[in-house]
Design a protein around this motif. Sequence first.
Motif, mmCIF file in Angstrom:
data_model
loop_
_atom_site.group_PDB
_atom_site.id
_atom_site.type_symbol
_atom_site.label_atom_id
_atom_site.label_comp_id
_atom_site.label_asym_id
_atom_site.label_seq_id
_atom_site.Cartn_x
_atom_site.Cartn_y
_atom_site.Cartn_z
ATOM 1 N N GLN A 187 0.829 -1.201 0.000
ATOM 2 C CA GLN A 187 0.000 0.000 0.000
ATOM 3 C C GLN A 187 0.868 1.256 0.000
ATOM 4 O OE1 GLN A 187 -3.485 0.124 -0.248
ATOM 5 N NE2 GLN A 187 -2.886 2.228 -0.714
ATOM 6 N N GLN A 208 2.277 1.786 -3.399
ATOM 7 C CA GLN A 208 1.283 2.338 -4.315
ATOM 8 C C GLN A 208 1.036 3.816 -4.020
ATOM 9 O OE1 GLN A 208 -2.286 -0.009 -4.446
ATOM 10 N NE2 GLN A 208 -3.413 1.451 -5.660
ATOM 11 N N ASP A 209 0.944 4.143 -2.736
ATOM 12 C CA ASP A 209 0.697 5.544 -2.363
ATOM 13 C C ASP A 209 1.834 6.457 -2.829
ATOM 14 O OD1 ASP A 209 -1.634 4.713 -1.178
ATOM 15 O OD2 ASP A 209 -0.840 4.728 0.866
#
Length: 343
Positions: free
Chosen positions: A44, A47-48
């Motif tokens: 995550q 991706q961020d």
Amino acid sequence: MPKPGPRLRLADVAERAGVSLATASRALAGREGVSAEVADRIRQISQDLGYIANPYARTLAGGASSTVGLVVHQVDDPYFSEIAGGVIQIADEQSLLVQICHSGRDPDHELRQIRHLTAQQVGIIIIAGSGYTDARIEAEAREALSAYRRTGGRVAVIGRHSLGVDAVLPDNEAGGHALATHLLSLGHRRIAIAAGTPGLTTVVDRQAGVASALRQHGIDLDDLPIVHTDFTRDGGKAAADRIVQEHPETTAIVALNDAMAIGVLSALRARGISVPERMSVVGFDDVSVAADLAPSLTTVRLPMMDMGRMALELALKPAAARPRRRATGQTLMIRDSSGPVPR
């Protein structure tokens, strides 16, 4: 915050996640040694931040991008062996190497294989085998493949409907219809189905074809015995044993792949049940040994070698605006394992 894009380093992801560089690398590659919670958090954060690994630019000299990663459900199933043969034939012509991975029809393991191949920096990923009816499972695979494609990787699949990539699609429903129509034409009405692993789209599609033929003769699929076991030879044996024990009136068994059909024939032989005089048996795929069995197996032929070739040829083509689809066709092969309903 670091600027997103190719210049962002893996070290930046590791620092933000508060883990070592090795842990971040393992998590993004889908390797073991990282808990699911930590791996999800690292992915995550990646991706961020907009971190995108570009292994191809780094490893052209090493030749990793000349490798094709082929993920199959079952390496010892002749269906996948023949598909692999087609992939290898085209790969040889293009001076590519093929690395074969075995998922065991485990979607979590398949996802790890995709991430591992991405980390190994292969140039092409081909996935052969049924999709899953669980939309969440398909979405996870689709996301992993999308991330791989964004780095320049190429993808094609065989037998998968919803991954958003080029696909070779066997005519499973038409084949199921052809098998059931054949048995019905021989007078069979007490038909049982050795259906394979539940949750596979191949099982659903082939079963749907059988159901459509039955409806044309006023028969409801739900009125037939359907036995779900593993999509393997041993699964076929187990299914046949249950059918004979629980539904002794059955006169024909539809096995939804040839591996299961071989198991069905073995179980019937062990019980002294003659085929086709007492029980007709049909399969699906027409693997190379189907014609050499005793009795030879009535089945639906899929062009498995061609399917492997078609998949790699699609992956080698320049990317298209929309995913390309290639249907395989199918042919009913009537042999000695099916006959008229016994009097």
